[in-house]
Design a protein around this motif. Structure first.
Motif, PDB file in Angstrom:
ATOM      1  N   UNK A  73       0.874  -1.181   0.000  1.00 30.69           N
ATOM      2  CA  UNK A  73       0.000   0.000   0.000  1.00 30.69           C
ATOM      3  C   UNK A  73       0.903   1.220   0.000  1.00 30.69           C
ATOM      4  N   UNK A  74       0.633   2.151   0.894  1.00 25.69           N
ATOM      5  CA  UNK A  74       1.451   3.353   1.016  1.00 25.69           C
ATOM      6  C   UNK A  74       2.351   3.218   2.246  1.00 25.69           C
ATOM      7  N   UNK A  75       3.638   3.242   2.024  1.00 21.70           N
ATOM      8  CA  UNK A  75       4.609   3.051   3.110  1.00 21.70           C
ATOM      9  C   UNK A  75       4.487   4.131   4.176  1.00 21.70           C
ATOM     10  N   UNK A  76       4.222   5.364   3.773  1.00 22.11           N
ATOM     11  CA  UNK A  76       4.121   6.459   4.745  1.00 22.11           C
ATOM     12  C   UNK A  76       2.865   6.341   5.602  1.00 22.11           C
ATOM     13  N   UNK A  77       1.777   5.878   5.011  1.00 31.64           N
ATOM     14  CA  UNK A  77       0.549   5.635   5.777  1.00 31.64           C
ATOM     15  C   UNK A  77       0.814   4.533   6.802  1.00 31.64           C
ATOM     16  N   UNK A  78       1.488   3.484   6.383  1.00 36.28           N
ATOM     17  CA  UNK A  78       1.836   2.397   7.300  1.00 36.28           C
ATOM     18  C   UNK A  78       2.728   2.905   8.428  1.00 36.28           C
ATOM     19  N   UNK A 118      13.491   8.403  -0.193  1.00 37.34           N
ATOM     20  CA  UNK A 118      13.468   7.862  -1.541  1.00 37.34           C
ATOM     21  C   UNK A 118      12.146   7.218  -1.904  1.00 37.34           C
ATOM     22  N   UNK A 119      11.418   6.750  -0.905  1.00 36.92           N
ATOM     23  CA  UNK A 119      10.143   6.085  -1.166  1.00 36.92           C
ATOM     24  C   UNK A 119       9.081   7.079  -1.624  1.00 36.92           C
ATOM     25  N   UNK A 120       9.313   8.352  -1.354  1.00 40.35           N
ATOM     26  CA  UNK A 120       8.348   9.372  -1.805  1.00 40.35           C
ATOM     27  C   UNK A 120       8.226   9.413  -3.328  1.00 40.35           C
ATOM     28  N   UNK A 121       9.169   8.811  -4.020  1.00 38.39           N
ATOM     29  CA  UNK A 121       9.072   8.727  -5.478  1.00 38.39           C
ATOM     30  C   UNK A 121       8.009   7.712  -5.912  1.00 38.39           C
ATOM     31  N   UNK A 137       6.135  10.527   8.830  1.00 41.39           N
ATOM     32  CA  UNK A 137       7.401  10.173   9.447  1.00 41.39           C
ATOM     33  C   UNK A 137       8.302   9.549   8.387  1.00 41.39           C
ATOM     34  N   UNK A 138       9.575   9.782   8.515  1.00 45.87           N
ATOM     35  CA  UNK A 138      10.526   9.213   7.573  1.00 45.87           C
ATOM     36  C   UNK A 138      11.240   8.013   8.141  1.00 45.87           C
ATOM     37  N   UNK A 139      10.718   7.484   9.252  1.00 44.19           N
ATOM     38  CA  UNK A 139      11.377   6.371   9.931  1.00 44.19           C
ATOM     39  C   UNK A 139      10.678   5.056   9.671  1.00 44.19           C
ATOM     40  N   UNK A 140      11.483   4.045   9.373  1.00 40.12           N
ATOM     41  CA  UNK A 140      10.982   2.693   9.263  1.00 40.12           C
ATOM     42  C   UNK A 140      11.299   1.929  10.539  1.00 40.12           C
ATOM     43  N   UNK A 141      11.243   0.612  10.467  1.00 37.99           N
ATOM     44  CA  UNK A 141      11.472  -0.232  11.635  1.00 37.99           C
ATOM     45  C   UNK A 141      12.946  -0.462  11.941  1.00 37.99           C
ATOM     46  N   UNK A 142      13.822  -0.172  10.997  1.00 39.49           N
ATOM     47  CA  UNK A 142      15.250  -0.351  11.236  1.00 39.49           C
ATOM     48  C   UNK A 142      15.680  -1.809  11.301  1.00 39.49           C
TER      49      UNK A 142
END
Length: 195
Positions: A73-78, A118-121, A137-142
């Motif tokens: 789906x959308x990574x930023x929404x997640x 980069x995912x914003x592309x 947020x620009x943070x993932x789970x790391x």
């Protein structure tokens, strides 16, 4: 399946689709559950929207399952949903501790990264406020020290974002892995490989 203890309970996180129309989101969840059930798993939806301000309840659910399946789906929404309920640290600590297997595709794979740069592309961050009411947020789970470029050269990359993502990561010296729709990136202890 070899990383799991075999077919068993699996929590399906579909919150990357929270910006979709309700019928489309429901259909996506059903598709995931059917596919996992066909493989012998006992899947159920873990809807992060139900766990805002309920960290103890979320911990109990995460402790009750060996596997977490995170759909696209959308990574930023997640990422916003994970932040709203405090699930990021809860998931990461269990994966690192070996009590939870993390699996996902598209946004579900990208969220494993440390940074979402980069995912914003490929995914529109503006969907976050509409879908979650939260902040971007620009943070993932790391969980991995590289960036994923999903749907590489696939018809699912309808924006043609993959080559642009690769160019940006190369320009910024960001370690990255392209993944076609047939490939996976497997991490098991010290072993990491694209298959």
């Amino acid at each position: 399946m070899s990383l799991t203890s075999g077919p068993g309970r699996v929590a399906v996180v579909a919150n990357a689709a929270d910006g979709w129309p309700p019928a489309a989101r429901s259909s996506a969840v059903l598709s995931e559950i059917r596919g996992l059930r066909d493989l012998g798993f006992d899947p159920f939806e873990l809807d992060l929207r139900a766990f805002v301000d309920r960290p103890a309840d979320l911990d109990a659910v995460l402790d009750s399952v060996p596997t977490l399946w995170v759909r696209g789906g959308n990574t930023f929404v997640l990422a916003s949903r994970l932040e709203q309920c405090g699930a990021g640290d809860a998931i990461s600590s269990r994966v690192r501790g070996g009590s939870l297997v993390f699996a996902g595709y598209s946004a579900g794979a990208c969220i494993a990264q440390t940074s979402l740069h980069g995912i914003e592309l490929a995914d529109d961050p503006a969907e976050v406020r509409i879908a979650t009411g939260g902040e971007v947020t620009g943070n993932g789970l790391g969980l991995v020290d590289l960036a994923f470029v999903p749907h590489y050269r696939s018809i699912l990359d309808d924006l043609g974002a993959g080559p642009s993502m690769v160019a940006g990561y190369e320009r910024d010296n960001v370690p990255h892995v392209t993944l076609t729709d047939e490939q996976v990136y497997l991490v098991d202890s010290d072993r990491a490989e694209r298959i």
